[in-house]
Write a protein that holds these residues in place. Sequence first.
Motif, PDB file in Angstrom:
ATOM      1  N   MET A   1      63.595  30.820  75.060  1.00 48.16           N
ATOM      2  CA  MET A   1      64.087  29.692  75.031  1.00 48.16           C
ATOM      3  C   MET A   1      65.423  29.351  75.833  1.00 48.16           C
ATOM      4  SD  MET A   1      62.398  27.944  72.458  1.00 48.16           S
ATOM      5  CE  MET A   1      63.485  26.595  71.803  1.00 48.16           C
ATOM      6  N   ARG A   2      66.301  30.125  75.915  1.00 56.64           N
ATOM      7  CA  ARG A   2      67.258  30.151  76.922  1.00 56.64           C
ATOM      8  C   ARG A   2      66.952  30.131  78.346  1.00 56.64           C
ATOM      9  NH1 ARG A   2      69.781  33.709  73.607  1.00 56.64           N
ATOM     10  NH2 ARG A   2      69.243  35.730  74.926  1.00 56.64           N
ATOM     11  N   GLU A   3      65.637  30.745  78.782  1.00 53.18           N
ATOM     12  CA  GLU A   3      65.122  30.644  80.102  1.00 53.18           C
ATOM     13  C   GLU A   3      64.630  29.461  80.207  1.00 53.18           C
ATOM     14  OE1 GLU A   3      62.451  34.128  80.594  1.00 53.18           O
ATOM     15  OE2 GLU A   3      63.945  35.570  80.519  1.00 53.18           O
ATOM     16  N   ALA A   4      63.981  28.767  79.254  1.00 50.01           N
ATOM     17  CA  ALA A   4      63.378  27.655  79.368  1.00 50.01           C
ATOM     18  C   ALA A   4      64.141  26.264  79.554  1.00 50.01           C
ATOM     19  CB  ALA A   4      62.300  27.159  78.051  1.00 50.01           C
ATOM     20  N   ARG A   5      65.239  26.502  78.967  1.00 49.96           N
ATOM     21  CA  ARG A   5      66.352  25.538  79.203  1.00 49.96           C
ATOM     22  C   ARG A   5      66.939  25.673  80.565  1.00 49.96           C
ATOM     23  NH1 ARG A   5      71.449  26.009  75.326  1.00 49.96           N
ATOM     24  NH2 ARG A   5      71.642  27.648  76.502  1.00 49.96           N
ATOM     25  N   ALA A   6      67.121  26.899  80.838  1.00 46.51           N
ATOM     26  CA  ALA A   6      67.622  26.893  82.418  1.00 46.51           C
ATOM     27  C   ALA A   6      66.666  26.390  83.476  1.00 46.51           C
ATOM     28  CB  ALA A   6      68.095  28.621  82.533  1.00 46.51           C
ATOM     29  N   GLY A   7      65.240  26.644  83.233  1.00 43.87           N
ATOM     30  CA  GLY A   7      64.259  26.103  83.963  1.00 43.87           C
ATOM     31  C   GLY A   7      63.987  24.794  83.961  1.00 43.87           C
ATOM     32  N   ALA A   8      64.425  23.989  82.832  1.00 51.39           N
ATOM     33  CA  ALA A   8      64.395  22.720  82.625  1.00 51.39           C
ATOM     34  C   ALA A   8      65.643  22.056  83.357  1.00 51.39           C
ATOM     35  CB  ALA A   8      64.553  22.206  80.975  1.00 51.39           C
ATOM     36  N   ALA A   9      66.606  22.870  83.624  1.00 53.35           N
ATOM     37  CA  ALA A   9      67.767  22.114  84.144  1.00 53.35           C
ATOM     38  C   ALA A   9      67.481  22.304  85.545  1.00 53.35           C
ATOM     39  CB  ALA A   9      69.231  23.106  83.889  1.00 53.35           C
ATOM     40  N   THR A  10      67.096  23.306  86.061  1.00 57.65           N
ATOM     41  CA  THR A  10      66.732  23.544  87.402  1.00 57.65           C
ATOM     42  C   THR A  10      65.583  22.472  87.943  1.00 57.65           C
ATOM     43  OG1 THR A  10      67.103  25.891  87.342  1.00 57.65           O
ATOM     44  CG2 THR A  10      66.032  25.194  89.261  1.00 57.65           C
ATOM     45  N   SER A  11      64.538  22.275  87.040  1.00 60.09           N
ATOM     46  CA  SER A  11      63.431  21.245  87.389  1.00 60.09           C
ATOM     47  C   SER A  11      64.254  19.814  87.400  1.00 60.09           C
ATOM     48  CB  SER A  11      62.334  21.128  86.324  1.00 60.09           C
ATOM     49  OG  SER A  11      61.946  22.340  86.196  1.00 60.09           O
ATOM     50  N   LEU A  12      65.200  19.542  86.783  1.00 54.78           N
ATOM     51  CA  LEU A  12      65.780  18.271  86.953  1.00 54.78           C
ATOM     52  C   LEU A  12      66.717  18.179  87.997  1.00 54.78           C
ATOM     53  CD1 LEU A  12      66.531  15.565  85.272  1.00 54.78           C
ATOM     54  CD2 LEU A  12      68.244  16.858  84.059  1.00 54.78           C
ATOM     55  N   THR A  13      67.263  19.175  88.352  1.00 51.58           N
ATOM     56  CA  THR A  13      68.054  19.267  89.675  1.00 51.58           C
ATOM     57  C   THR A  13      67.057  18.956  90.695  1.00 51.58           C
ATOM     58  OG1 THR A  13      69.715  20.782  88.670  1.00 51.58           O
ATOM     59  CG2 THR A  13      69.600  20.306  91.082  1.00 51.58           C
TER      60      THR A  13
ATOM     61  N   ASP B   1      55.042  22.616  94.575  1.00 52.42           N
ATOM     62  CA  ASP B   1      55.548  23.941  94.902  1.00 52.42           C
ATOM     63  C   ASP B   1      57.078  24.056  93.881  1.00 52.42           C
ATOM     64  OD1 ASP B   1      53.756  24.331  96.502  1.00 52.42           O
ATOM     65  OD2 ASP B   1      54.790  23.898  98.281  1.00 52.42           O
ATOM     66  N   GLY B   2      57.471  22.929  93.538  1.00 53.28           N
ATOM     67  CA  GLY B   2      58.955  22.942  92.873  1.00 53.28           C
ATOM     68  C   GLY B   2      58.692  22.773  91.350  1.00 53.28           C
ATOM     69  N   ALA B   3      59.046  21.472  90.991  1.00 53.53           N
ATOM     70  CA  ALA B   3      59.083  20.867  89.665  1.00 53.53           C
ATOM     71  C   ALA B   3      57.760  21.313  88.834  1.00 53.53           C
ATOM     72  CB  ALA B   3      59.424  19.497  89.912  1.00 53.53           C
ATOM     73  N   GLN B   4      56.814  20.852  89.501  1.00 53.86           N
ATOM     74  CA  GLN B   4      55.431  21.170  88.691  1.00 53.86           C
ATOM     75  C   GLN B   4      55.342  22.631  88.394  1.00 53.86           C
ATOM     76  OE1 GLN B   4      52.028  19.455  90.485  1.00 53.86           O
ATOM     77  NE2 GLN B   4      50.548  20.716  89.358  1.00 53.86           N
ATOM     78  N   ALA B   5      55.615  23.579  89.208  1.00 59.11           N
ATOM     79  CA  ALA B   5      55.364  25.030  89.090  1.00 59.11           C
ATOM     80  C   ALA B   5      56.438  25.510  87.855  1.00 59.11           C
ATOM     81  CB  ALA B   5      55.790  25.770  90.150  1.00 59.11           C
ATOM     82  N   ARG B   6      57.652  24.948  87.956  1.00 59.36           N
ATOM     83  CA  ARG B   6      58.665  25.127  87.013  1.00 59.36           C
ATOM     84  C   ARG B   6      58.223  24.769  85.564  1.00 59.36           C
ATOM     85  NH1 ARG B   6      63.076  27.720  88.881  1.00 59.36           N
ATOM     86  NH2 ARG B   6      63.713  27.377  90.983  1.00 59.36           N
ATOM     87  N   LEU B   7      57.832  23.512  85.843  1.00 59.25           N
ATOM     88  CA  LEU B   7      57.325  22.778  84.290  1.00 59.25           C
ATOM     89  C   LEU B   7      56.271  23.534  83.524  1.00 59.25           C
ATOM     90  CD1 LEU B   7      57.654  18.954  85.064  1.00 59.25           C
ATOM     91  CD2 LEU B   7      59.254  20.407  83.555  1.00 59.25           C
ATOM     92  N   VAL B   8      55.240  24.004  84.448  1.00 57.70           N
ATOM     93  CA  VAL B   8      54.367  24.959  84.038  1.00 57.70           C
ATOM     94  C   VAL B   8      54.793  26.090  83.409  1.00 57.70           C
ATOM     95  CG1 VAL B   8      52.318  26.219  84.679  1.00 57.70           C
ATOM     96  CG2 VAL B   8      52.508  23.881  85.549  1.00 57.70           C
ATOM     97  N   GLY B   9      55.829  26.864  84.100  1.00 58.76           N
ATOM     98  CA  GLY B   9      56.462  27.902  83.537  1.00 58.76           C
ATOM     99  C   GLY B   9      57.150  27.585  82.330  1.00 58.76           C
ATOM    100  N   LEU B  10      57.862  26.396  82.341  1.00 60.98           N
ATOM    101  CA  LEU B  10      58.455  25.898  81.088  1.00 60.98           C
ATOM    102  C   LEU B  10      57.481  26.111  79.807  1.00 60.98           C
ATOM    103  CD1 LEU B  10      60.956  24.753  79.471  1.00 60.98           C
ATOM    104  CD2 LEU B  10      60.733  22.793  80.567  1.00 60.98           C
ATOM    105  N   GLY B  11      56.443  25.183  80.101  1.00 67.45           N
ATOM    106  CA  GLY B  11      55.321  25.219  78.738  1.00 67.45           C
ATOM    107  C   GLY B  11      55.298  26.693  78.540  1.00 67.45           C
ATOM    108  N   LEU B  12      54.736  27.661  79.590  1.00 65.20           N
ATOM    109  CA  LEU B  12      54.209  28.934  79.090  1.00 65.20           C
ATOM    110  C   LEU B  12      55.341  29.580  78.259  1.00 65.20           C
ATOM    111  CD1 LEU B  12      52.529  30.109  82.196  1.00 65.20           C
ATOM    112  CD2 LEU B  12      51.498  29.299  80.042  1.00 65.20           C
TER     113      LEU B  12
END
Length: 435
Positions: free
Chosen positions: A269-281, A238-249
């Motif tokens: 690209m900026r949204e993807a970077r923010a999503g990557a940071a959120t996924s890492l957190t 529900d968390g990291a996996q969903a965000r990583l899928v969104g990051l790929g899209l």
Amino acid sequence: MRQVVSWVAGACVGFARACVVVTVSMLVPAVWAAAVAVAIRWGVGNPWSWVPVLVLGSVGTLALSRPVCRMFRFVVATWTATDIPAGYRRAEPVVRMSTGYWWNGFSYERTRRDALLDQRWRIRWSDPATWRDLRFTGIAPITTGAIAALPPAGVAVAVLGIGQPAPSARLVGVLGLIAAVAGAPYAWRSAEPVAVRFLRASPAMVLADRVAELTAQRADTTVAQAAEIRRIERDLHDGAQARLVGLGLSLATAEKLMGTDPDQAKALMREARAGAATSLTELRELVMGINPPVLNERGLIDAVRALALDSPLEAVVSAEVPLRLDPPIESALYFGIAELVTNAIKHARATRARISLTRDDTGTDTGTGTDTGTGTGTGIVVDVEDDGRGGADVRAGGGLEGLRRRLAVFDGTLEITSPAGGPTRVRMMVPCASL
């Protein structure tokens, strides 16, 4: 003068305790004496008059054996702080089957009442503790009962003899009084060794209870591990996996827009970077939920202090000396403290908390009569106290019950003192040889 007063007080207390021991010890003989008296009244020459004697005596002995033994355990624990585990077999819950019959672990019955009645009698007759109690009711009157009877008997002799005109009777009365006064502080003390020797569970019973306890702990551990795995899978899904899928899209869309709409691509690209940071957190929080890095690197005390700093409570952590425990024990205690602090905030509405971690060089008794300390008999004691509204108790299926089961895996115990209005104090004790 103070020593005399203290000795007199001790003699009075000892006399009262001796009377209690005699009374409890002689309950079963009193039943047999009453039965014999009834038979004599009906007529000794009639052989059938002794049948009610045997029936009344046997039923009375069976009915009084367990209460007598419980009273002995209670007085010994109260007077000498020696705990003698009862070791009675526990009844399993009766279950209604799809056929409508009730299963009690032994047989099927038509009604729940019949199932419970049948279960109770089957456990009573098959429990070795029943025969141990019957043996004790026969041994107690001729051992501790006879010894504890000396002070009351001496007082009775003194009352009957001193008032007589004959000098010899008076002398006997004085000797009885001296015997009663001299023996009063000590006569009752025979109850402890006799009760420990004959009421203690046999090694076979202790082993059987231990096997059953370990079986239940293994089942609880399996369930807890399965629940933890499901929690990790759910958090990842529900968390990291969903965000990583969104990051790929987002990256795929930005790649397509790079040539036609560079500004939109940069925004993606900026949204993807923010999503990557959120996924890492989220991944870091998930890892900390499994085992905090500070717990692995710096130990239990520093991890608890970090937990207290992050807590909205005004928490104070005290520890005698730095402790380093086995990792599984540290993890269990850490998450136990975290759960207690969370309960204080969420349920007790507390504002302050005190957490103390100390050593226990006396070891932890699991109730089997043996010390669970390994070698040195040391253990760790964790006290968590808050100023909340109190009223906390262990409920079936609740968080405190789960915490108690998790500590039981390490032979640990959980004690809760939480009167209405507070404060709440929870003590976790775990034996450990790695201190």
